[in-house]
Write a protein that holds these residues in place. Structure first.
Motif, PDB file in Angstrom:
ATOM      1  N   UNK A  77       0.768  -1.751   0.247  1.00 45.58           N
ATOM      2  CA  UNK A  77      -0.034   0.227  -0.155  1.00 45.58           C
ATOM      3  C   UNK A  77       0.623   1.233  -0.051  1.00 45.58           C
ATOM      4  N   UNK A  78       0.622   1.696  -0.811  1.00 45.91           N
ATOM      5  CA  UNK A  78       0.994   3.378  -0.899  1.00 45.91           C
ATOM      6  C   UNK A  78       1.274   4.121   0.705  1.00 45.91           C
ATOM      7  N   UNK A  79       0.478   3.704   1.312  1.00 51.38           N
ATOM      8  CA  UNK A  79       0.444   4.464   2.703  1.00 51.38           C
ATOM      9  C   UNK A  79       1.650   3.955   3.966  1.00 51.38           C
ATOM     10  N   UNK A  80       2.034   2.661   3.515  1.00 48.20           N
ATOM     11  CA  UNK A  80       2.807   2.222   3.954  1.00 48.20           C
ATOM     12  C   UNK A  80       4.595   2.373   3.309  1.00 48.20           C
ATOM     13  N   UNK A  81       3.638   3.170   2.244  1.00 46.61           N
ATOM     14  CA  UNK A  81       5.860   3.135   1.157  1.00 46.61           C
ATOM     15  C   UNK A  81       6.487   4.273   2.130  1.00 46.61           C
ATOM     16  N   UNK A  82       5.964   4.876   3.522  1.00 43.77           N
ATOM     17  CA  UNK A  82       7.378   5.835   3.612  1.00 43.77           C
ATOM     18  C   UNK A  82       8.276   5.527   5.073  1.00 43.77           C
ATOM     19  N   UNK A  83       6.608   4.384   5.187  1.00 39.86           N
ATOM     20  CA  UNK A  83       7.779   3.636   6.785  1.00 39.86           C
ATOM     21  C   UNK A  83       8.790   2.400   5.912  1.00 39.86           C
ATOM     22  N   UNK A  84       8.221   1.898   5.232  1.00 41.30           N
ATOM     23  CA  UNK A  84       9.473   0.624   4.063  1.00 41.30           C
ATOM     24  C   UNK A  84      10.397   1.691   3.795  1.00 41.30           C
ATOM     25  N   UNK A  85      10.124   2.488   3.021  1.00 41.95           N
ATOM     26  CA  UNK A  85      11.392   2.695   2.593  1.00 41.95           C
ATOM     27  C   UNK A  85      12.689   3.658   4.196  1.00 41.95           C
ATOM     28  N   UNK A  86      12.004   4.164   5.037  1.00 41.16           N
ATOM     29  CA  UNK A  86      12.673   4.909   5.797  1.00 41.16           C
ATOM     30  C   UNK A  86      12.941   6.306   5.397  1.00 41.16           C
ATOM     31  N   UNK A  87      13.800   6.796   6.762  1.00 43.13           N
ATOM     32  CA  UNK A  87      14.385   8.487   5.999  1.00 43.13           C
ATOM     33  C   UNK A  87      15.525   8.407   5.801  1.00 43.13           C
ATOM     34  N   UNK A  88      14.859   9.124   4.394  1.00 41.34           N
ATOM     35  CA  UNK A  88      16.504   9.202   3.389  1.00 41.34           C
ATOM     36  C   UNK A  88      16.509   7.612   3.002  1.00 41.34           C
ATOM     37  N   UNK A  89      16.139   6.880   2.731  1.00 45.35           N
ATOM     38  CA  UNK A  89      16.386   5.333   2.297  1.00 45.35           C
ATOM     39  C   UNK A  89      17.110   4.188   3.778  1.00 45.35           C
ATOM     40  N   UNK A  90      17.295   4.722   5.035  1.00 43.42           N
ATOM     41  CA  UNK A  90      17.587   3.642   5.433  1.00 43.42           C
ATOM     42  C   UNK A  90      17.211   2.609   5.779  1.00 43.42           C
ATOM     43  N   UNK A  91      15.604   2.408   5.868  1.00 41.69           N
ATOM     44  CA  UNK A  91      15.006   1.190   5.831  1.00 41.69           C
ATOM     45  C   UNK A  91      15.395   0.379   4.455  1.00 41.69           C
ATOM     46  N   UNK A  92      15.612   0.338   3.339  1.00 41.13           N
ATOM     47  CA  UNK A  92      16.028   0.066   2.368  1.00 41.13           C
ATOM     48  C   UNK A  92      17.183  -0.014   2.030  1.00 41.13           C
ATOM     49  N   UNK A  93      17.932   0.830   2.725  1.00 38.02           N
ATOM     50  CA  UNK A  93      19.293   0.291   2.518  1.00 38.02           C
ATOM     51  C   UNK A  93      19.993  -0.683   3.691  1.00 38.02           C
ATOM     52  N   UNK A  94      19.338  -0.335   5.235  1.00 38.24           N
ATOM     53  CA  UNK A  94      20.079  -1.754   5.742  1.00 38.24           C
ATOM     54  C   UNK A  94      18.654  -2.912   5.151  1.00 38.24           C
ATOM     55  N   UNK A  95      17.771  -2.991   4.735  1.00 38.94           N
ATOM     56  CA  UNK A  95      17.826  -3.959   4.212  1.00 38.94           C
ATOM     57  C   UNK A  95      18.518  -4.717   3.268  1.00 38.94           C
ATOM     58  N   UNK A  96      18.704  -3.683   2.248  1.00 44.43           N
ATOM     59  CA  UNK A  96      19.510  -4.489   1.198  1.00 44.43           C
ATOM     60  C   UNK A  96      21.134  -4.932   1.804  1.00 44.43           C
ATOM     61  N   UNK A  97      21.210  -4.100   2.659  1.00 41.63           N
ATOM     62  CA  UNK A  97      23.137  -4.401   2.963  1.00 41.63           C
ATOM     63  C   UNK A  97      23.050  -5.986   4.112  1.00 41.63           C
ATOM     64  N   UNK A  98      21.813  -6.193   5.112  1.00 39.37           N
ATOM     65  CA  UNK A  98      22.290  -7.962   5.439  1.00 39.37           C
ATOM     66  C   UNK A  98      21.899  -8.661   4.594  1.00 39.37           C
ATOM     67  N   UNK A  99      20.450  -8.321   3.581  1.00 41.80           N
ATOM     68  CA  UNK A  99      20.861  -9.537   3.122  1.00 41.80           C
ATOM     69  C   UNK A  99      21.218  -9.550   1.873  1.00 41.80           C
ATOM     70  N   UNK A 100      21.951  -9.121   1.556  1.00 43.06           N
ATOM     71  CA  UNK A 100      22.395  -8.782   0.134  1.00 43.06           C
ATOM     72  C   UNK A 100      21.470  -8.665  -0.826  1.00 43.06           C
TER      73      UNK A 100
END
Length: 71
Positions: A21-44
């Motif tokens: 859902x678009x409403x969940x996208x900001x929380x998934x992405x995180x501030x400045x993409x922090x959550x995506x960067x963390x998941x990308x790094x953690x799970x390669x």
């Protein structure tokens, strides 16, 4: 034909699309993409938001990473 089918099957294991859902996208992405960067790094894996569909996320990586993410 068998080789092509095996290649397609492997590609499906290494790339998944998730509708979110678009409403969940900001929380998934995180501030400045922090959550995506963390998941990308953690799970390669690589995580990208679709430019055409605002509620679709593409996750790609090796098959083992998908198993760790339970995809």
């Amino acid at each position: 034909k068998d080789v092509l089918e095996a290649m397609v099957d492997q590609a499906r294991k290494e790339c998944v699309f998730i509708d979110m859902p678009e409403s969940a996208m900001p929380a998934f992405i995180g501030k400045g993409g922090a959550n995506i960067k963390q998941l990308s790094s953690e799970y390669d894996v690589e995580i990208e938001k679709s430019k055409k569909n605002a509620s679709k996320i593409q996750i790609s990586g090796k098959e083992e990473a998908g198993k760790r993410l339970n995809l």
